[in-house]
Design an enzyme around this catalytic site. Sequence first.
Site, PDB file in Angstrom:
ATOM      1  N   LYS A  72      11.298  -8.878 -27.181  1.00  0.00           N
ATOM      2  CA  LYS A  72      12.725  -8.332 -27.016  1.00  0.00           C
ATOM      3  C   LYS A  72      12.807  -7.787 -28.446  1.00  0.00           C
ATOM      4  O   LYS A  72      13.858  -6.754 -28.515  1.00  0.00           O
ATOM      5  CB  LYS A  72      13.758  -9.014 -26.342  1.00  0.00           C
ATOM      6  CG  LYS A  72      13.399  -9.181 -24.706  1.00  0.00           C
ATOM      7  CD  LYS A  72      13.286  -7.928 -24.364  1.00  0.00           C
ATOM      8  CE  LYS A  72      13.485  -8.060 -22.645  1.00  0.00           C
ATOM      9  NZ  LYS A  72      13.312  -6.726 -22.020  1.00  0.00           N
ATOM     10  N   SER A 295       7.091 -16.945 -18.570  1.00  0.00           N
ATOM     11  CA  SER A 295       6.390 -15.623 -18.438  1.00  0.00           C
ATOM     12  C   SER A 295       4.896 -15.254 -18.765  1.00  0.00           C
ATOM     13  O   SER A 295       4.301 -14.564 -18.048  1.00  0.00           O
ATOM     14  CB  SER A 295       7.541 -14.453 -18.524  1.00  0.00           C
ATOM     15  OG  SER A 295       7.458 -14.084 -19.840  1.00  0.00           O
TER      16      SER A 295
HETATM   17  N1  PMP Z   1       9.060 -12.292 -20.369  1.00  0.00           N
HETATM   18  C1  PMP Z   1      10.193 -12.689 -21.135  1.00  0.00           C
HETATM   19  C2  PMP Z   1      10.253 -14.016 -21.623  1.00  0.00           C
HETATM   20  C3  PMP Z   1      11.136 -11.441 -21.312  1.00  0.00           C
HETATM   21  O1  PMP Z   1      12.244 -11.790 -22.077  1.00  0.00           O
HETATM   22  C4  PMP Z   1      10.879 -10.522 -20.936  1.00  0.00           C
HETATM   23  C5  PMP Z   1      11.850  -9.380 -21.250  1.00  0.00           C
HETATM   24  N2  PMP Z   1      12.958  -9.300 -20.367  1.00  0.00           N
HETATM   25  C6  PMP Z   1       9.648  -9.924 -20.283  1.00  0.00           C
HETATM   26  C7  PMP Z   1       8.845 -10.891 -19.882  1.00  0.00           C
HETATM   27  C8  PMP Z   1       9.505  -8.770 -19.609  1.00  0.00           C
HETATM   28  O2  PMP Z   1       9.338  -7.542 -20.541  1.00  0.00           O
HETATM   29  P1  PMP Z   1       9.992  -6.128 -20.137  1.00  0.00           P
HETATM   30  O3  PMP Z   1      11.545  -6.145 -20.006  1.00  0.00           O
HETATM   31  O4  PMP Z   1       9.412  -5.076 -21.153  1.00  0.00           O
HETATM   32  O5  PMP Z   1       9.431  -5.813 -18.962  1.00  0.00           O
END
Ligand code: PMP
Length: 338
Positions: A72, A295
């Site tokens: 981010k 994630s």
């Molecule tokens: N994993 C984490 C820990 C995140 O903070 C984010 C951002 N929300 C994402 C995955 C996904 O990225 P994006 O918002 O670009 O889809």
Amino acid sequence: MSSPSRTSPSAPPVAVDGAWGLASPRGRVYDSIVQTVGGTPLVALPRLVAEDDIHACLLMKLEFFNPLGSVKDRIGAAMVLRAEREGRIVRGRTVLVEPTSGNTGISLAFVAAALGYRLIVTMPEGASMERRKMLRLMDVQLELTPSRLGMAGAIARAEEILRQTPDSWMPSQFENAANPEIHALTTAEEIWTDTAGAVDIVVAGLGTGGTASGIAHALKPRKPGLAVYGVEPVESAVLHGEEAGPHGIQGIGPGFCPATLDIAALDDVVAVSEREAIAAARRCARVDGIPIGISSGAALHAATQLARRPENEGKTIVVITPSFAERYLSTSLFNGLA
Ligand code: PMP
């Protein structure tokens, strides 16, 4: 500020200690921490790949090498710098307001502090203490909204603050075109350069969808057959037509299809459970010494499944790794480990 001219991690390493083989991928002085965003390394998982008898080249793009530790940081910097360029905001005057319970708040916080903006963040009161304290450390004004109202409550309160505050502006990560664009310009470009165009598959979790969409927009036109896969939680598989639901994979699975997600640009979306995500994240730390967030574990789980498909033998698979395990100390990632 001088223009950023980062040393690419793929450049010949500068030997700083021949005996240890250490190398510095940086090698310049920066005017501001904001300039240190991006240029994250691609790292193989040699032991995990051997254990699983995987015959594809699996590479993790370690986004926790960004200054505040997550993917981010790219959009925190990009959304603010673009709004400045467009004359929407002015340092020392405009108040930034964003509803976020996650990494975007921390990223906006360091950019706001470094560039001279006041930042107000609204978040549900259930958000973890680590996050709240990090924000306060960077002088963010924090407004907690009732947990029972979820993110909708935080969004409604942020909109109210925006209406009541003169000279205020909301970056709106779920709608801001600067979000996918910065991934097309930087994340995708770094993957292309560092693999010398050998990348065949990219796997990324879907939160705003900015990472996956931006990478797909930049790389798919360059290489026919290159595939980009999104990842969402099984427990809230709205892109598979299921109901939104509570889940433990922070950062992905917002429960709706955001404007920043170009679903048509993706080849498919893989649904991964919280249990599978945590198992993969723990294994990555144990086997290859890379402590990743939940994630990231979800994306790694999906990538190892894709790597086992016969048609993907010999392919180069890049897994986006958004954050580091330590941001999840109070979550189920660490259950039973104290
Ligand atoms: N994993 C984490 C820990 C995140 O903070 C984010 C951002 N929300 C994402 C995955 C996904 O990225 P994006 O918002 O670009 O889809």
